[in-house]
Design a protein around this motif. Structure first.
Motif, mmCIF file in Angstrom:
data_model
loop_
_atom_site.group_PDB
_atom_site.id
_atom_site.type_symbol
_atom_site.label_atom_id
_atom_site.label_comp_id
_atom_site.label_asym_id
_atom_site.label_seq_id
_atom_site.Cartn_x
_atom_site.Cartn_y
_atom_site.Cartn_z
ATOM 1 N N ASN A 112 43.502 46.461 42.801
ATOM 2 C CA ASN A 112 42.393 46.941 43.640
ATOM 3 C C ASN A 112 41.161 46.061 43.490
ATOM 4 N N GLU A 113 40.885 45.655 42.254
ATOM 5 C CA GLU A 113 39.646 44.940 41.978
ATOM 6 C C GLU A 113 39.733 43.448 42.287
ATOM 7 N N ARG A 114 40.892 42.849 42.060
ATOM 8 C CA ARG A 114 40.992 41.398 42.100
ATOM 9 C C ARG A 114 41.781 40.846 43.287
ATOM 10 N N PHE A 115 42.676 41.662 43.838
ATOM 11 C CA PHE A 115 43.527 41.190 44.925
ATOM 12 C C PHE A 115 43.502 42.204 46.069
ATOM 13 N N PRO A 116 42.410 42.267 46.810
ATOM 14 C CA PRO A 116 42.282 43.293 47.848
ATOM 15 C C PRO A 116 43.371 43.235 48.903
ATOM 16 N N ARG A 117 43.918 42.069 49.183
ATOM 17 C CA ARG A 117 44.965 41.973 50.203
ATOM 18 C C ARG A 117 46.278 42.603 49.745
ATOM 19 N N SER A 118 46.391 42.881 48.455
ATOM 20 C CA SER A 118 47.622 43.489 47.954
ATOM 21 C C SER A 118 47.812 44.905 48.485
ATOM 22 N N LEU A 237 41.737 30.698 49.632
ATOM 23 C CA LEU A 237 40.587 31.500 50.060
ATOM 24 C C LEU A 237 41.032 32.883 50.515
ATOM 25 N N SER A 238 42.101 32.930 51.289
ATOM 26 C CA SER A 238 42.582 34.203 51.825
ATOM 27 C C SER A 238 43.113 35.113 50.723
ATOM 28 N N ALA A 239 43.976 34.580 49.860
ATOM 29 C CA ALA A 239 44.626 35.409 48.849
ATOM 30 C C ALA A 239 43.649 36.011 47.855
ATOM 31 N N LEU A 354 51.052 33.036 48.342
ATOM 32 C CA LEU A 354 51.425 32.885 49.750
ATOM 33 C C LEU A 354 51.696 34.230 50.402
ATOM 34 N N ARG A 355 52.360 35.129 49.676
ATOM 35 C CA ARG A 355 52.654 36.467 50.232
ATOM 36 C C ARG A 355 51.364 37.259 50.436
ATOM 37 N N LEU A 356 50.422 37.153 49.521
ATOM 38 C CA LEU A 356 49.127 37.802 49.710
ATOM 39 C C LEU A 356 48.416 37.255 50.952
ATOM 40 N N HIS A 357 48.494 35.954 51.124
ATOM 41 C CA HIS A 357 47.875 35.312 52.302
ATOM 42 C C HIS A 357 48.490 35.838 53.602
ATOM 43 N N LEU A 358 49.815 35.988 53.621
ATOM 44 C CA LEU A 358 50.500 36.417 54.837
ATOM 45 C C LEU A 358 50.375 37.911 55.093
ATOM 46 N N SER A 359 49.862 38.646 54.117
ATOM 47 C CA SER A 359 49.733 40.092 54.301
ATOM 48 C C SER A 359 48.540 40.429 55.191
#
Length: 359
Positions: A112-118, A237-239, A354-359
């Motif tokens: 939640n804190e570090r990888f919002p795209r997750s 940048l995205s991930a 890469l998966r975080l970026h594509l999410s």
């Protein structure tokens, strides 16, 4: 099943299966798929004293014959987990995790804190206290089908998105394992075959140079840090929800590979564990890691220590227009690598980024 039999069965099944999917679905059912279909690039086969492990890694825009990497690990827990101590989950008998997240309590909070795209990848959640992620009890299979694994050990964190993996006890015969793969494959929806991923993304996104090498330590032997950052800046940048990338900053005599400035004003100082070639005075120089994670962790700790000084931070702010205080320490690693903890360091592989970026 002997390791040689495990190699043979997987080579036979995945070669036939993925080749058949590639020649059929993207052509006959293109308009019915959510988006472009992605395929794995490498088959990693890991031998432990009691278990055989298959993992498919990499993301490719088209099917190509899978490269094969064989390796050994001390235990199946070492391969899938991080740290020692109590486990989040004990896995008796057969277990299936599909479109799911398995995480320690601290790891889940870190998402939640570090990888919002997750948030777009969580799926079904399996979360609990512990420093080891999984404990494998006697049984046959544990299957991880598009699962996000988040391990923590103290203040160390490891995030790993699994495309597809199976851990099978070595007592299981080869014919039974092949039957298992076939049965599982046949039970899947026709438009969502195992070992593939179809995403509702613009196909032009998949034509970027980044997809020429979608997991680290592949195709990068003659590249350098600058080339890597050129190809992957938008993905980083995205991930990490970042707005700015500072390349190869000089922190006195120290040289991290990059600093990311996030949208919330926090910062990440990063290092690439790659077989990269740096050019110095016109000559190519390879990085050499005797103990990759520990060596890089020691470097990252030096960067963080340097930035504790107000004078040093002021110099960095003047040179790069970033005000770095208490940065996160990030190490990017090959997707197929088995890792040990590193105090204070976030360890993330490229497949996951890469998966975080594509999410």
């Amino acid at each position: 099943m002997k390791p040689t039999e495990f190699v043979k069965v997987n080579g036979q099944f995945w070669g036939e299966h993925l080749k058949g999917v590639a020649g059929h679905l993207p052509v006959s059912h293109r308009t019915e798929l959510p988006g472009p279909m992605l395929f794995p690039r490498m088959m990693v086969l890991t031998e432990t004293p009691d278990w055989n492990i298959l993992e498919l890694v990499g993301l490719s825009r088209e099917y190509r014959t899978l490269e094969v990497r064989r390796q050994k690990a001390a235990s199946v827990e070492e391969y899938f987990g991080l740290g020692q101590g109590s486990a989040v989950m004990t896995l008796p008998g057969e277990n299936l995790f599909k479109d799911a997240t398995i995480a320690t309590t601290a790891g889940r909070q870190a998402l939640n804190e570090r990888f919002p795209r997750s948030a777009n990848l969580i799926g079904e959640e399996f979360v609990g206290p512990g420093e080891e992620l999984l404990e494998f009890a006697p049984g046959n299979y544990a299957t991880f089908d598009r699962a996000l694994l988040v391990h923590t050990a103290g203040d160390s964190l490891r995030a790993h998105w699994v495309f597809f993996a199976v851990a099978i006890h070595r007592s299981e015969p080869a014919d039974k394992y092949l039957e298992f793969l076939s049965t599982y494959s046949n039970a899947r929806p026709h438009l969502d075959p195992i070992g593939t991923l179809s995403l509702p993304v613009d196909p032009s996104v998949l034509k970027a140079d980044a997809f020429e090498s979608t997991y680290l330590a592949h195709g990068l032997q003659d590249g350098g840090v600058d080339e890597f950052l050129d190809k992957h800046e938008s993905i980083l940048l995205s991930a990490f929800d970042a707005t700015k990338l500072v390349r190869r900053p000089a922190l006195g005599d120290l040289h991290p590979d990059f600093i990311l400035e996030r949208a919330d004003g926090s910062h990440i100082v990063g290092r690439l564990e790659l077989p990269l070639v740096d050019t110095v005075n016109g000559k190519k120089r390879r990085r050499v890691f005797r103990t990759p994670v520990q060596d890089s962790a020691a470097e990252l700790a030096q960067y963080a220590e340097y930035l504790k000084s107000a004078d040093n931070r002021a110099e960095v702010r003047s040179k790069y227009d970033v005000d770095v205080t208490d940065p996160r320490q990030l190490l990017i690693v090959p997707s197929q690598q088995t890792l040990t903890p590193a105090a204070g360091v976030e360890i993330v592989d490229y497949d996951t980024i890469l998966r975080l970026h594509l999410s």
